[in-house]
Design an enzyme around this catalytic site. Structure first.
Site, PDB file in Angstrom:
ATOM      1  N   GLU A 165      -8.808  25.219 163.279  1.00  0.00           N
ATOM      2  CA  GLU A 165      -7.755  25.867 162.053  1.00  0.00           C
ATOM      3  C   GLU A 165      -8.334  26.387 161.165  1.00  0.00           C
ATOM      4  OE1 GLU A 165      -3.987  24.985 159.193  1.00  0.00           O
ATOM      5  OE2 GLU A 165      -5.740  23.638 159.413  1.00  0.00           O
ATOM      6  N   ASP A 209      -8.038  20.365 162.313  1.00  0.00           N
ATOM      7  CA  ASP A 209      -7.274  20.745 161.015  1.00  0.00           C
ATOM      8  C   ASP A 209      -8.323  21.256 159.995  1.00  0.00           C
ATOM      9  OD1 ASP A 209      -4.621  20.388 159.523  1.00  0.00           O
ATOM     10  OD2 ASP A 209      -5.726  19.192 158.131  1.00  0.00           O
TER      11      ASP A 209
HETATM   12  C1  NOJ Z   1      -3.035  22.079 157.863  1.00  0.00           C
HETATM   13  C2  NOJ Z   1      -2.068  21.472 158.759  1.00  0.00           C
HETATM   14  O1  NOJ Z   1      -1.446  22.668 159.539  1.00  0.00           O
HETATM   15  C3  NOJ Z   1      -0.758  21.532 157.435  1.00  0.00           C
HETATM   16  O2  NOJ Z   1       0.405  21.135 158.044  1.00  0.00           O
HETATM   17  C4  NOJ Z   1      -1.588  20.096 156.670  1.00  0.00           C
HETATM   18  O3  NOJ Z   1      -0.436  20.068 155.669  1.00  0.00           O
HETATM   19  C5  NOJ Z   1      -2.899  20.572 156.020  1.00  0.00           C
HETATM   20  N1  NOJ Z   1      -3.639  21.189 157.085  1.00  0.00           N
HETATM   21  C6  NOJ Z   1      -3.407  19.256 155.455  1.00  0.00           C
HETATM   22  O4  NOJ Z   1      -3.838  18.615 156.456  1.00  0.00           O
END
Ligand code: NOJ
Ligand code: MG
Length: 545
Positions: A282, A219
């Site tokens: 990500e 993440d």
């Molecule tokens: C990215 C995640 O995909 C999203 O759903 C989340 O709210 C934020 N990061 C915070 O962790």
């Protein structure tokens, strides 16, 4: 042949073999050949009637994933969590939230998936914890607490903003300081400059690797390290009321700092100690910055993420010229040996079928599954699921709650998977946590399984073709000049893919002896193509040359 000459040629052959095997990137790993399928566990399948999807539910649908033909499932977070951000606020990194089941359920899921040849990727959320994580409870207890420095505390805030709107600093009266949170106040950021934090978090990865998980989607990987001097971010001259806080501007001091690459390297090194594990990051950054996350070292070796998510297709204007340009740009910027990847949707972004419409969603599927690089498919997109309007009284997403009515909500793309025409689409016997799409009686797995031209049928055909044809998995990508609505490219000199992104018929000159192997409309197979390829409106074709 003279012996010394023979030895010379043997050595030469040996040397050539050595050069080829060491210098050619190994493009045979499962995460390079394969297809990743994202499961949002709350919404995939509920086994116990509480209206929330769970691990036993996912396990009960593995046959479906196997039939679909994907290679790996990525589970969005399943850890114990107060669910302020639906699991992206982790209170215990090495457990399973009772809502989703138990650690034993996860083991059972791993075992059942592996028995079918499916890999399992967990979502690792290292940037922040829940404010209920014992580490944060300690950290906020006193300035002298040994875990104080595990989070980011300051006497005064700077101008950094939360990605969910509002300031990124919250004052904690107990100890009279502010803590930093890139997302909700209930998601305090960990301090990755503290070596104890790094050790603890690598320990978390080790825990799951030992349990047999096949990799991680990390993440907000680009957020982990912040400027050590906490310099103010530059103001964005283009910002208008209602936009995301950082719309069209990288907050250069609060993310994507050079030292983040050391952290990524540490994670990668750990994974490299286990066979064939994958590290997916990500990362929402422009391509030039994104490709840095492959972590090319001075010797040209790749020591970063295996797959820094390429999100270009999530927001690209849907026309042939733009797509051709961004594909070329991406291919050009990829470091030597780096493996590409493509994403059409996820739990944070609008559904592809809503963004480009149902006809073009079929073309998009063909694009995703014939580009060079690992595709990630978001659950339900294989059915053409659409964004679902959620009435204000039913809003669940904290983002929408903080920035109401501005279209930031992510609930519309997180509605329950549509399995059948049964009540609640076969997702739950209880009341679903989020309302179902109004089209669930007609758009569902059961109906589409009986329709040979359905979106699901198209996905199965595309995936089966990709699995059967090495050229589509690992063959070279070569763009063919793109004009008026048609995006066309070759894969490994074996296939030509021609996509009509417009609503008018188009023609494309073709080398002789081509055969149409697949149309997005699923009605043209084994058709001799002739010298001119006729594309119907919104049609994509795969031609074997
Ligand atoms: C990215 C995640 O995909 C999203 O759903 C989340 O709210 C934020 N990061 C915070 O962790
Ligand atoms: Mg349940």
């Amino acid at each position: 042949m003279h012996t010394s000459a023979r030895r010379y040629y043997t050595n030469l052959a040996y040397l050539t073999f050595w050069i080829i095997t060491t210098l050619t990137p190994n493009s045979d790993l499962w995460w390079q050949r394969g297809i990743v399928y994202q499961v949002y566990p709350r919404s995939f399948m509920d086994s116990d009637g509480d209206g929330v999807g769970d691990l036993a539910g996912v396990r009960s649908r593995l046959d479906y994933l196997q039939e679909l033909g994907v290679d790996a499932l990525w589970l969005s977070p399943i850890y114990p969590s107060p669910m302020k951000d639906f699991g992206y606020d982790v209170a215990d990194y090495t457990g399973v939230d009772p809502l989703f089941g138990t650690l034993a359920d996860l083991d059972r899921l791993l075992e059942a998936a592996h028995a079918r040849g499916l890999r399992v990727i967990l979502d690792f959320v290292p940037n922040h914890t829940s404010d209920q994580h014992p580490w944060f409870l300690e950290s906020r207890a006193s300035r002298a607490n040994p875990k104080r420095d595990w989070y980011i505390w300051r006497d005064a805030p700077n101008n950094w903003l939360s990605n969910f709107g509002g300031p990124a600093w919250t004052f904690d009266a107990r100890t009279g300081q502010y803590y930093y949170h890139a997302f909700l106040p209930e998601q305090p950021d960990l301090n990755w400059r503290n070596p104890e934090v790094v050790e603890a978090m690598l320990g978390v990865l080790r825990f799951w690797l030992e349990r047999g998980v096949d990799g991680f989607r990390v993440d907000v990987l680009w957020h982990l390290i912040k400027d050590e001097h906490f310099a103010d971010n530059p103001a964005n001259p283009d910002w208008r009321e209602g936009m995301d806080p950082y719309h069209a501007l990288i907050p250069v001091h609060s993310c994507d700092r050079p030292e983040v690459h050391d952290v990524v390297r540490r994670m990668r090194k750990l994974l490299d100690g286990y066979p064939e594990r994958v590290l997916i990051g990500e990362i929402y950054l422009p391509l030039e910055r994104l490709v840095q996350y492959y972590g090319v070292d001075p010797h040209g070796d790749l020591r970063g993420a295996h797959l820094p998510f390429n999100f270009q297709l999530l927001s690209a204007p849907w026309d042939a010229a733009h797509l051709a340009k961004l594909i070329a740009e991406y291919e050009r910027l990829l470091p030597q040996g780096a493996w590409p990847n493509w994403v059409l949707g996820n739990h944070d972004r609008p559904r592809i079928a809503s963004r480009v419409g149902p006809a073009q969603a079929r073309v998009a599927a063909m694009l995703l599954l014939t580009l060079r690089g690992t595709p990630t498919l978001y659950y339900g997109d294989e059915l053409g699921m659409r964004n679902v309007d959620i009435p204000p009284g039913e809003v669940q997403d904290p983002f929408e709650r903080r920035v109401p009515g501005r279209g930031h909500g992510r609930d519309p793309v997180r509605t329950p998977m549509q399995w059948s025409a049964a009540p609640n689409a076969g997702f739950t016997s209880g009341k679903p946590w989020l309302r179902l799409s109004p089209d669930h009686r007609t758009t569902n797995v059961e109906v589409q399984d009986h329709d040979p031209r359905s979106m699901l049928a198209l996905h199965k055909r595309l995936i089966a073709l990709r699995r059967a044809e090495p050229a589509l998995q690992t063959g070279a990508f070569e763009s063919i000049s793109t004009s008026s609505d048609v995006l066309a490219y070759l894969r490994g000199k074996t296939f030509l893919v021609a996509l009509n992104l417009g609503s008018r018929p188009r023609r494309l000159p073709l080398p002789p002896n081509g055969t149409v192997v697949l149309s997005t409309q699923l009605d043209r197979t084994n058709e001799r193509a002739g010298n001119i390829l006729e594309l119907r409106p919104d049609e994509g074709l795969i031609v074997r040359l």
